[in-house]
Design a protein around this motif. Structure first.
Motif, PDB file in Angstrom:
ATOM      1  N   ASP A  21       0.937  -1.056  -0.049  1.00 24.87           N
ATOM      2  CA  ASP A  21      -0.037  -0.157   0.146  1.00 24.87           C
ATOM      3  C   ASP A  21       0.910   1.375   0.058  1.00 24.87           C
ATOM      4  OD1 ASP A  21      -1.896   1.940   0.372  1.00 24.87           O
ATOM      5  OD2 ASP A  21      -2.334   1.384   2.368  1.00 24.87           O
ATOM      6  N   GLN A  22       0.739   2.056  -0.906  1.00 26.17           N
ATOM      7  CA  GLN A  22       1.436   3.181  -1.151  1.00 26.17           C
ATOM      8  C   GLN A  22       0.707   4.614  -0.487  1.00 26.17           C
ATOM      9  OE1 GLN A  22       3.182   3.574  -5.019  1.00 26.17           O
ATOM     10  NE2 GLN A  22       4.098   1.461  -4.617  1.00 26.17           N
ATOM     11  N   TYR A  25      -0.255   8.060   4.678  1.00 29.71           N
ATOM     12  CA  TYR A  25       0.027   7.442   6.011  1.00 29.71           C
ATOM     13  C   TYR A  25       0.245   5.978   6.139  1.00 29.71           C
ATOM     14  CZ  TYR A  25      -1.030  12.316   6.546  1.00 29.71           C
ATOM     15  OH  TYR A  25      -1.220  13.756   6.595  1.00 29.71           O
ATOM     16  N   SER A  26       0.606   5.269   5.167  1.00 30.40           N
ATOM     17  CA  SER A  26       0.485   3.891   5.356  1.00 30.40           C
ATOM     18  C   SER A  26       1.856   3.289   5.872  1.00 30.40           C
ATOM     19  CB  SER A  26       0.124   3.272   3.894  1.00 30.40           C
ATOM     20  OG  SER A  26       0.654   1.751   3.821  1.00 30.40           O
ATOM     21  N   ASP A  27       1.943   2.099   6.412  1.00 24.80           N
ATOM     22  CA  ASP A  27       3.248   1.453   6.632  1.00 24.80           C
ATOM     23  C   ASP A  27       3.921   0.800   5.719  1.00 24.80           C
ATOM     24  OD1 ASP A  27       1.646  -0.811   6.648  1.00 24.80           O
ATOM     25  OD2 ASP A  27       2.167  -1.435   8.751  1.00 24.80           O
ATOM     26  N   GLY A  28       2.989   0.652   4.433  1.00 26.83           N
ATOM     27  CA  GLY A  28       3.416   0.194   3.217  1.00 26.83           C
ATOM     28  C   GLY A  28       2.671  -1.423   3.160  1.00 26.83           C
ATOM     29  N   THR A  29       2.224  -1.819   3.952  1.00 25.68           N
ATOM     30  CA  THR A  29       1.651  -3.166   3.962  1.00 25.68           C
ATOM     31  C   THR A  29       0.120  -2.960   3.769  1.00 25.68           C
ATOM     32  OG1 THR A  29       2.971  -3.882   5.697  1.00 25.68           O
ATOM     33  CG2 THR A  29       1.125  -5.369   5.243  1.00 25.68           C
ATOM     34  N   LYS A  31      -3.684  -4.454   3.928  1.00 22.50           N
ATOM     35  CA  LYS A  31      -4.202  -5.218   5.031  1.00 22.50           C
ATOM     36  C   LYS A  31      -5.657  -5.168   4.945  1.00 22.50           C
ATOM     37  CE  LYS A  31      -0.910  -2.913   8.006  1.00 22.50           C
ATOM     38  NZ  LYS A  31      -1.088  -1.936   8.887  1.00 22.50           N
ATOM     39  N   LYS A  51      -2.315  -9.008   7.151  1.00 26.52           N
ATOM     40  CA  LYS A  51      -1.534  -8.719   6.247  1.00 26.52           C
ATOM     41  C   LYS A  51      -2.215  -9.593   4.782  1.00 26.52           C
ATOM     42  CE  LYS A  51       3.078  -8.438   4.427  1.00 26.52           C
ATOM     43  NZ  LYS A  51       4.379  -8.517   4.845  1.00 26.52           N
TER      44      LYS A  51
END
Length: 85
Positions: A21-22, A25-29, A31, A51
């Protein structure tokens, strides 16, 4: 792992690729969220996430999402009381 897809029947499967996920405010994962551990709370409901990974066909591109923790998602779903589906 001997995977084949019903869409084209190809054995060219990329198993459990990471989904990213881009969002700002995403952590990149990527979910899935189904419910909460404490659905009655006004705040701090305890969102339950799992995840997501993907199986991808290297021939036709068909992609299937797979949750890493399906049991935790199902338990949260039961607690949420949402039975619309």
């Amino acid at each position: 792992m001997n995977l084949k897809y019903g869409k084209c029947g190809s054995p060219k499967i990329i198993p459990l690729a990471d989904m990213v996920d881009q969002g700002q405010y995403s952590d990149g994962t990527l979910k899935a969220q189904v419910g909460y551990t404490n659905p009655e709370a006004w705040v701090f409901k305890g969102a339950v996430y799992a995840k997501l990974k993907a199986n991808i066909c290297g021939e036709c591109g068909y992609t299937e999402l797979v949750s890493e923790e399906p049991a935790a998602l199902y338990d949260a779903y039961l607690k949420s009381g949402d039975r619309s589906t």
